[in-house]
Scaffold this active site. Structure first.
Site, PDB file in Angstrom:
ATOM      1  N   ARG A  46       0.807  -1.109   0.011  1.00  0.00           N
ATOM      2  CA  ARG A  46       0.188   0.005  -0.247  1.00  0.00           C
ATOM      3  C   ARG A  46       1.014   1.221   0.044  1.00  0.00           C
ATOM      4  O   ARG A  46       0.523   2.334  -0.366  1.00  0.00           O
ATOM      5  CB  ARG A  46      -0.861  -0.050   1.147  1.00  0.00           C
ATOM      6  CG  ARG A  46      -2.103  -1.177   1.302  1.00  0.00           C
ATOM      7  CD  ARG A  46      -2.818  -1.164   2.452  1.00  0.00           C
ATOM      8  NE  ARG A  46      -2.171  -1.566   3.635  1.00  0.00           N
ATOM      9  CZ  ARG A  46      -2.264  -3.030   3.741  1.00  0.00           C
ATOM     10  NH1 ARG A  46      -2.836  -3.902   3.139  1.00  0.00           N
ATOM     11  NH2 ARG A  46      -1.519  -3.559   4.845  1.00  0.00           N
ATOM     12  N   GLU A 103       7.385   2.093  -6.368  1.00  0.00           N
ATOM     13  CA  GLU A 103       7.531   1.735  -5.106  1.00  0.00           C
ATOM     14  C   GLU A 103       7.893   2.737  -4.249  1.00  0.00           C
ATOM     15  O   GLU A 103       8.291   4.064  -4.443  1.00  0.00           O
ATOM     16  CB  GLU A 103       8.862   0.956  -4.835  1.00  0.00           C
ATOM     17  CG  GLU A 103       8.564  -0.565  -4.957  1.00  0.00           C
ATOM     18  CD  GLU A 103       8.044  -0.871  -3.410  1.00  0.00           C
ATOM     19  OE1 GLU A 103       7.008  -0.157  -2.810  1.00  0.00           O
ATOM     20  OE2 GLU A 103       8.477  -1.624  -2.801  1.00  0.00           O
ATOM     21  N   ASP A 104       7.552   2.759  -3.113  1.00  0.00           N
ATOM     22  CA  ASP A 104       7.755   3.905  -1.924  1.00  0.00           C
ATOM     23  C   ASP A 104       9.093   3.914  -1.391  1.00  0.00           C
ATOM     24  O   ASP A 104       9.707   4.920  -1.321  1.00  0.00           O
ATOM     25  CB  ASP A 104       6.726   3.683  -0.723  1.00  0.00           C
ATOM     26  CG  ASP A 104       7.042   2.281  -0.131  1.00  0.00           C
ATOM     27  OD1 ASP A 104       7.606   1.270  -0.750  1.00  0.00           O
ATOM     28  OD2 ASP A 104       6.303   2.164   0.950  1.00  0.00           O
ATOM     29  N   ASP A 107      14.773  -1.043   0.452  1.00  0.00           N
ATOM     30  CA  ASP A 107      15.512  -1.226   1.836  1.00  0.00           C
ATOM     31  C   ASP A 107      16.556  -2.479   1.558  1.00  0.00           C
ATOM     32  O   ASP A 107      17.370  -2.031   0.768  1.00  0.00           O
ATOM     33  CB  ASP A 107      14.599  -1.576   2.844  1.00  0.00           C
ATOM     34  CG  ASP A 107      14.958  -1.525   4.208  1.00  0.00           C
ATOM     35  OD1 ASP A 107      15.990  -0.655   4.432  1.00  0.00           O
ATOM     36  OD2 ASP A 107      14.617  -2.426   5.001  1.00  0.00           O
ATOM     37  N   SER A 108      16.143  -3.411   1.948  1.00  0.00           N
ATOM     38  CA  SER A 108      17.167  -4.506   1.582  1.00  0.00           C
ATOM     39  C   SER A 108      17.235  -4.956   0.055  1.00  0.00           C
ATOM     40  O   SER A 108      18.108  -5.458  -0.350  1.00  0.00           O
ATOM     41  CB  SER A 108      16.623  -6.014   2.098  1.00  0.00           C
ATOM     42  OG  SER A 108      15.411  -6.327   1.739  1.00  0.00           O
ATOM     43  N   GLY A 109      16.212  -4.548  -0.544  1.00  0.00           N
ATOM     44  CA  GLY A 109      15.862  -4.778  -2.078  1.00  0.00           C
ATOM     45  C   GLY A 109      15.365  -6.086  -2.238  1.00  0.00           C
ATOM     46  O   GLY A 109      14.986  -6.393  -3.555  1.00  0.00           O
ATOM     47  N   LYS A 135      17.149   3.341   0.637  1.00  0.00           N
ATOM     48  CA  LYS A 135      17.999   3.317   1.581  1.00  0.00           C
ATOM     49  C   LYS A 135      19.271   2.360   0.966  1.00  0.00           C
ATOM     50  O   LYS A 135      19.270   1.220   1.459  1.00  0.00           O
ATOM     51  CB  LYS A 135      17.324   2.543   2.714  1.00  0.00           C
ATOM     52  CG  LYS A 135      16.460   3.381   3.661  1.00  0.00           C
ATOM     53  CD  LYS A 135      16.177   2.571   4.871  1.00  0.00           C
ATOM     54  CE  LYS A 135      14.738   3.058   5.620  1.00  0.00           C
ATOM     55  NZ  LYS A 135      14.496   2.016   6.509  1.00  0.00           N
ATOM     56  N   ASP A 163       4.121   3.652   6.224  1.00  0.00           N
ATOM     57  CA  ASP A 163       3.208   3.529   7.525  1.00  0.00           C
ATOM     58  C   ASP A 163       3.935   2.999   8.845  1.00  0.00           C
ATOM     59  O   ASP A 163       5.291   2.465   8.529  1.00  0.00           O
ATOM     60  CB  ASP A 163       2.232   2.166   7.584  1.00  0.00           C
ATOM     61  CG  ASP A 163       2.888   0.995   7.475  1.00  0.00           C
ATOM     62  OD1 ASP A 163       3.751   0.715   6.338  1.00  0.00           O
ATOM     63  OD2 ASP A 163       2.733  -0.046   8.065  1.00  0.00           O
ATOM     64  N   ARG A 169       0.003   6.962   7.159  1.00  0.00           N
ATOM     65  CA  ARG A 169       0.195   6.982   5.652  1.00  0.00           C
ATOM     66  C   ARG A 169      -0.157   8.340   5.156  1.00  0.00           C
ATOM     67  O   ARG A 169       0.318   8.630   4.137  1.00  0.00           O
ATOM     68  CB  ARG A 169      -0.554   5.847   4.929  1.00  0.00           C
ATOM     69  CG  ARG A 169       0.233   4.378   5.287  1.00  0.00           C
ATOM     70  CD  ARG A 169      -0.576   3.304   4.296  1.00  0.00           C
ATOM     71  NE  ARG A 169      -0.494   2.082   4.814  1.00  0.00           N
ATOM     72  CZ  ARG A 169       0.615   1.217   4.368  1.00  0.00           C
ATOM     73  NH1 ARG A 169       1.649   1.654   3.878  1.00  0.00           N
ATOM     74  NH2 ARG A 169       0.633  -0.204   4.855  1.00  0.00           N
TER      75      ARG A 169
HETATM   76  P1  IMP Z   1      12.927  -4.442   1.086  1.00  0.00           P
HETATM   77  O1  IMP Z   1      12.333  -5.630   0.722  1.00  0.00           O
HETATM   78  O2  IMP Z   1      13.754  -4.572   2.452  1.00  0.00           O
HETATM   79  O3  IMP Z   1      13.671  -3.483   0.073  1.00  0.00           O
HETATM   80  O4  IMP Z   1      11.590  -3.668   1.898  1.00  0.00           O
HETATM   81  C1  IMP Z   1      10.786  -3.028   1.338  1.00  0.00           C
HETATM   82  C2  IMP Z   1       9.479  -2.576   1.829  1.00  0.00           C
HETATM   83  O5  IMP Z   1       9.870  -2.468   3.217  1.00  0.00           O
HETATM   84  C3  IMP Z   1       9.057  -1.279   1.248  1.00  0.00           C
HETATM   85  O6  IMP Z   1       8.195  -1.394   0.324  1.00  0.00           O
HETATM   86  C4  IMP Z   1       8.254  -0.876   2.590  1.00  0.00           C
HETATM   87  O7  IMP Z   1       6.806  -1.457   2.849  1.00  0.00           O
HETATM   88  C5  IMP Z   1       9.102  -1.416   3.738  1.00  0.00           C
HETATM   89  N1  IMP Z   1       9.740  -0.415   4.209  1.00  0.00           N
HETATM   90  C6  IMP Z   1      11.331  -0.478   4.244  1.00  0.00           C
HETATM   91  N2  IMP Z   1      11.964   0.567   4.930  1.00  0.00           N
HETATM   92  C7  IMP Z   1      10.697   1.395   5.547  1.00  0.00           C
HETATM   93  C8  IMP Z   1      10.713   2.484   6.438  1.00  0.00           C
HETATM   94  O8  IMP Z   1      11.765   3.128   6.827  1.00  0.00           O
HETATM   95  N3  IMP Z   1       9.403   2.699   6.696  1.00  0.00           N
HETATM   96  C9  IMP Z   1       8.426   2.245   6.507  1.00  0.00           C
HETATM   97  N4  IMP Z   1       8.522   1.134   5.637  1.00  0.00           N
HETATM   98  C10 IMP Z   1       9.569   0.623   5.102  1.00  0.00           C
HETATM   99 MG    MG Z   2       5.997  -1.088   0.725  1.00  0.00          MG
END
Ligand code: IMP
Ligand code: MG
Length: 186
Positions: A46, A103-104, A107-109, A135, A163, A169
């Site tokens: 979302r 995408e918003d 983070d890890s990808g 990030k 969120d 949000r």
């Molecule tokens: P990844 O798979 O680690 O890249 O995570 C990506 C998802 O984690 C994003 O689409 C967000 O929903 C959530 N996320 C990562 N960092 C944050 C943050 O700082 N605040 C809120 N949601 C986050």
């Molecule tokens: Mg997300």
């Protein structure tokens, strides 16, 4: 849920700065897809919703929109599990279309890497990623990202679609969570 002011450490990106950057992204995307015949923006629910609706208003080339949802976090968890589950699939065939994922935050990808793998199997013409926030220092798997709004430090942020346990949000800016006032449940 407590008022957002009680969990806000600082405003990281104010509304006017967000909107200015989104307008620039919209111009860049409009130029890049000027010859596209079937552009489709795919929003990952979302968190990407607010970004999508502002971004699409800045894109001047014809395009469709679609939504999908994945879950990667456990309850009360602020880390990706690495296991990404498709919870809502597209209602549109993306074969031979120009797909731009919106995408918003990356983070890890892991989330976006899984989504890219899933969607590329459907053989779109092009498949690119546009993220509002990056990030980069948290990246665990490589993902190609064509459009980045802002690179941000390794802090948990909220607002503008992102969120904190599903709340806040609606805030028009990106804020940093005060972890002393709102600690992670882990
Ligand atoms: P990844 O798979 O680690 O890249 O995570 C990506 C998802 O984690 C994003 O689409 C967000 O929903 C959530 N996320 C990562 N960092 C944050 C943050 O700082 N605040 C809120 N949601 C986050
Ligand atoms: Mg997300």
């Amino acid at each position: 849920m407590i008022p957002y002011r009680d969990v806000l450490k600082e405003v990281l990106i104010p509304e006017d700065v967000l909107q200015e950057r989104i307008a620039a992204l919209g111009r860049e995307i409009s130029e890049d897809y000027i010859d596209s015949k079937n552009l489709i923006l795919i929003c990952i629910l979302r968190g990407g919703v607010m970004f999508l609706t502002d971004l699409m208003r800045q894109i001047t080339v014809p395009h469709a929109i679609e939504f999908m949802a994945v879950s990667s976090y456990g309850a009360g968890n602020r880390e990706s599990t690495g296991q990404v589950r498709l919870t809502l699939d597209l209602n549109t065939d993306i074969y031979e279309r120009d797909v731009l994922l919106v995408e918003d935050i990356i983070d890890s990808g892991r989330t976006i890497a899984s989504v890219l793998e899933l969607l590329s199997a459907r053989r779109p013409n092009t498949l690119r990623v546009c993220t509002l926030l990056d990030k980069a220092e948290r990246r665990e798997v490589y993902v190609p990202i064509q459009y980045v709004g802002f690179s941000i430090p390794n802090e948990f942020v909220f607002g503008y679609g992102l969120d904190l346990d599903e709340y806040y949000r609606n805030l028009p800016f990106i804020g940093v969570v005060d972890l002393d006032k709102y600690p992670s449940k882990e």
